[in-house]
Design a protein around this motif. Structure first.
Motif, short mmCIF file in Angstrom:
data_model
loop_
_atom_site.label_atom_id
_atom_site.label_comp_id
_atom_site.label_asym_id
_atom_site.label_seq_id
_atom_site.Cartn_x
_atom_site.Cartn_y
_atom_site.Cartn_z
N ALA A 1 0.82 -1.21 0.00
CA ALA A 1 0.00 0.00 0.00
C ALA A 1 0.85 1.26 0.00
O ALA A 1 0.65 2.16 -0.82
N GLY A 2 1.81 1.34 0.93
CA GLY A 2 2.65 2.54 1.03
C GLY A 2 3.46 2.81 -0.21
O GLY A 2 3.37 3.89 -0.81
N PRO A 3 4.29 1.84 -0.66
CA PRO A 3 5.07 2.05 -1.87
C PRO A 3 4.21 2.35 -3.09
O PRO A 3 4.57 3.18 -3.92
N PHE A 4 3.06 1.68 -3.19
CA PHE A 4 2.17 1.89 -4.34
C PHE A 4 1.68 3.34 -4.38
O PHE A 4 1.70 3.99 -5.43
N ILE A 5 1.25 3.86 -3.23
CA ILE A 5 0.77 5.23 -3.16
C ILE A 5 1.89 6.20 -3.52
O ILE A 5 1.70 7.16 -4.28
N ASN A 6 3.09 5.98 -2.97
CA ASN A 6 4.23 6.85 -3.26
C ASN A 6 4.56 6.89 -4.75
O ASN A 6 4.80 7.96 -5.32
N ILE A 7 4.58 5.72 -5.38
CA ILE A 7 4.94 5.64 -6.80
C ILE A 7 3.88 6.29 -7.67
O ILE A 7 4.20 7.04 -8.61
N GLY B 1 10.50 24.07 -8.53
CA GLY B 1 11.48 23.30 -7.76
C GLY B 1 10.82 22.42 -6.71
O GLY B 1 11.26 21.29 -6.47
N LEU B 2 9.75 22.93 -6.08
CA LEU B 2 9.03 22.14 -5.08
C LEU B 2 8.44 20.88 -5.70
O LEU B 2 8.57 19.78 -5.15
N PHE B 3 7.76 21.02 -6.84
CA PHE B 3 7.17 19.87 -7.51
C PHE B 3 8.25 18.89 -7.98
O PHE B 3 8.03 17.68 -7.97
N GLN B 4 9.39 19.42 -8.39
CA GLN B 4 10.49 18.56 -8.83
C GLN B 4 10.99 17.69 -7.67
O GLN B 4 11.20 16.49 -7.83
N TRP B 5 11.16 18.30 -6.51
CA TRP B 5 11.60 17.54 -5.34
C TRP B 5 10.52 16.57 -4.87
O TRP B 5 10.83 15.45 -4.41
N LEU B 6 9.24 16.96 -4.97
CA LEU B 6 8.16 16.09 -4.52
C LEU B 6 8.08 14.82 -5.35
O LEU B 6 7.93 13.72 -4.80
N TYR B 7 8.17 14.93 -6.67
CA TYR B 7 8.06 13.71 -7.49
C TYR B 7 9.30 12.84 -7.31
O TYR B 7 9.20 11.59 -7.28
N ARG B 8 10.47 13.46 -7.16
CA ARG B 8 11.68 12.67 -6.92
C ARG B 8 11.62 11.95 -5.58
O ARG B 8 11.96 10.76 -5.48
N LEU B 9 11.18 12.67 -4.56
CA LEU B 9 11.12 12.09 -3.22
C LEU B 9 10.12 10.95 -3.15
O LEU B 9 10.40 9.90 -2.56
N ASN B 10 8.95 11.13 -3.76
CA ASN B 10 7.93 10.07 -3.73
C ASN B 10 8.39 8.83 -4.48
O ASN B 10 8.18 7.70 -4.02
N LEU B 11 9.00 9.01 -5.65
CA LEU B 11 9.50 7.86 -6.40
C LEU B 11 10.63 7.16 -5.64
O LEU B 11 10.69 5.92 -5.59
N LEU B 12 11.51 7.95 -5.03
CA LEU B 12 12.62 7.37 -4.28
C LEU B 12 12.12 6.56 -3.09
O LEU B 12 12.53 5.42 -2.88
N VAL B 13 11.20 7.14 -2.32
CA VAL B 13 10.66 6.44 -1.15
C VAL B 13 9.88 5.20 -1.58
O VAL B 13 9.99 4.14 -0.97
N GLY B 14 9.08 5.33 -2.65
CA GLY B 14 8.29 4.20 -3.11
C GLY B 14 9.13 3.03 -3.55
O GLY B 14 8.91 1.89 -3.12
N PHE B 15 10.14 3.28 -4.38
CA PHE B 15 10.98 2.18 -4.86
C PHE B 15 11.90 1.65 -3.77
O PHE B 15 12.20 0.45 -3.72
N PHE B 16 12.35 2.53 -2.86
CA PHE B 16 13.19 2.07 -1.76
C PHE B 16 12.41 1.13 -0.85
O PHE B 16 12.95 0.13 -0.36
N ASN B 17 11.14 1.42 -0.63
CA ASN B 17 10.31 0.56 0.22
C ASN B 17 10.02 -0.81 -0.41
O ASN B 17 9.51 -1.70 0.27
N LEU B 18 10.33 -0.96 -1.69
CA LEU B 18 10.13 -2.26 -2.35
C LEU B 18 11.39 -3.11 -2.33
O LEU B 18 11.37 -4.26 -2.79
N LEU B 19 12.48 -2.57 -1.80
CA LEU B 19 13.71 -3.35 -1.72
C LEU B 19 13.55 -4.52 -0.75
O LEU B 19 12.85 -4.40 0.26
N PRO B 20 14.17 -5.66 -1.04
CA PRO B 20 14.04 -6.84 -0.17
C PRO B 20 14.87 -6.73 1.10
O PRO B 20 15.76 -7.55 1.36
N ILE B 21 14.60 -5.70 1.90
CA ILE B 21 15.26 -5.51 3.19
C ILE B 21 14.19 -5.50 4.26
O ILE B 21 13.17 -4.82 4.12
#
Length: 275
Positions: free
Chosen positions: A62-68, A195-215
């Motif tokens: 749920a979390g990673p999906f929403i972020n992505i 710049g705000l929107f640029q950081w927001l999309y980068r941050l959301n994609l980063l958090v979303g894909f990081f949360n999918l790592l097998p850790i």
């Protein structure tokens, strides 16, 4: 709005999986839904172990999906709204150049590193515009080049690449752009929001894909643990595989971070020590 969307989506998923009789009042009191993915409460962890894989995957994803999804939406908004607006707000204004050597006409005429804006009175918007006009200039022809430092008259020489073309002995550095006058009053606000929107999309994609790592510390690790447990019923064997994968992935992340930031850290320390 990002955080609220995640909470609401997870809350609906949990309600669809856990019966109402299983969720006492103290769960809401201690904000259990917001921390559900951590399984801080053993009874619910045991309950989820009995649920289907799809039910468990739904909660963890749920979390990673929403972020992505939010990251993709913000990226599309950035590309199809802010970028065209910025393109409309700026205009090309010549190009900067550097001299090749002292023996060519540009250097002999006294030109220095600056920005070319005109050629024989015609406006130059970028290097390719200048290059196209120079294709019509022959060796030995007199031309006038306008720069941001003044105008220069010079006689072209033969191009090293084509004996039929004139050459002045410069090499481009970069095209110059300038903000249109009518957009200057609110340009700071626009570029701040961009710049705000640029950081927001980068941050959301980063958090979303990081949360999918097998850790195991993230949602992807929990999903990987469930999948590994199904493939390898032996818990010791599955745990060993999870640890090995986590160690390899952790080492890769450390190496990538060290490669990116270690030189900068060394330079900073060298500067501080030298200072």
């Amino acid at each position: 709005f990002i955080s609220n969307g995640q909470k609401k989506y997870k809350k609906n998923l949990v309600k669809s999986i856990i019966p109402k009789t299983f969720t006492p009042n103290w769960i809401n009191k201690y904000n259990f839904i917001m921390r559900f993915e951590r399984f801080v409460n053993y009874p619910i962890q045991a309950y989820f172990a009995k649920k289907s894989d799809i039910a468990q995957y739904s909660v963890f994803a749920a979390g990673p999906f929403i972020n992505i999804i939010i990251g993709i939406f913000l990226y599309l908004l950035f590309i199809f709204a802010f970028v065209p607006m910025e393109t409309n707000m700026i205009e090309q204004n010549g190009f900067s150049f550097d001299l090749i050597n002292d023996s060519y006409p540009a250097s002999i005429a006294g030109m220095t590193t600056s920005t070319i804006v005109t050629l024989n009175g015609d406006e130059i918007t970028n290097f390719w515009d200048f290059h196209e006009k120079m294709n019509c200039v022959r060796p030995g022809e007199s031309i006038t080049i306008g720069t941001d430092k003044g105008d220069y008259s010079l006689i072209t020489t033969t191009s090293p690449d084509n004996e039929n073309k004139g050459f002045i002995g410069i090499k481009p550095i970069e095209n110059k752009i300038a903000l249109k006058e009518e957009y200057k009053p609110f340009s700071k606000q626009f570029f701040w929001i961009k710049g705000l929107f640029q950081w927001l999309y980068r941050l959301n994609l980063l958090v979303g894909f990081f949360n999918l790592l097998p850790i195991l510390i993230v949602d992807g690790g929990r999903m990987f643990q469930i999948a590994t447990g199904k493939i390898f019923p032996d818990k010791k064997k599955s745990d060993k595989i999870i640890k090995i994968i986590a160690m390899i992935l952790g080492a890769i992340i450390v190496i990538m971070l060290a490669k990116t930031y270690l030189p900068k850290l060394i330079n900073l320390l060298s500067y501080l020590i030298g200072f």
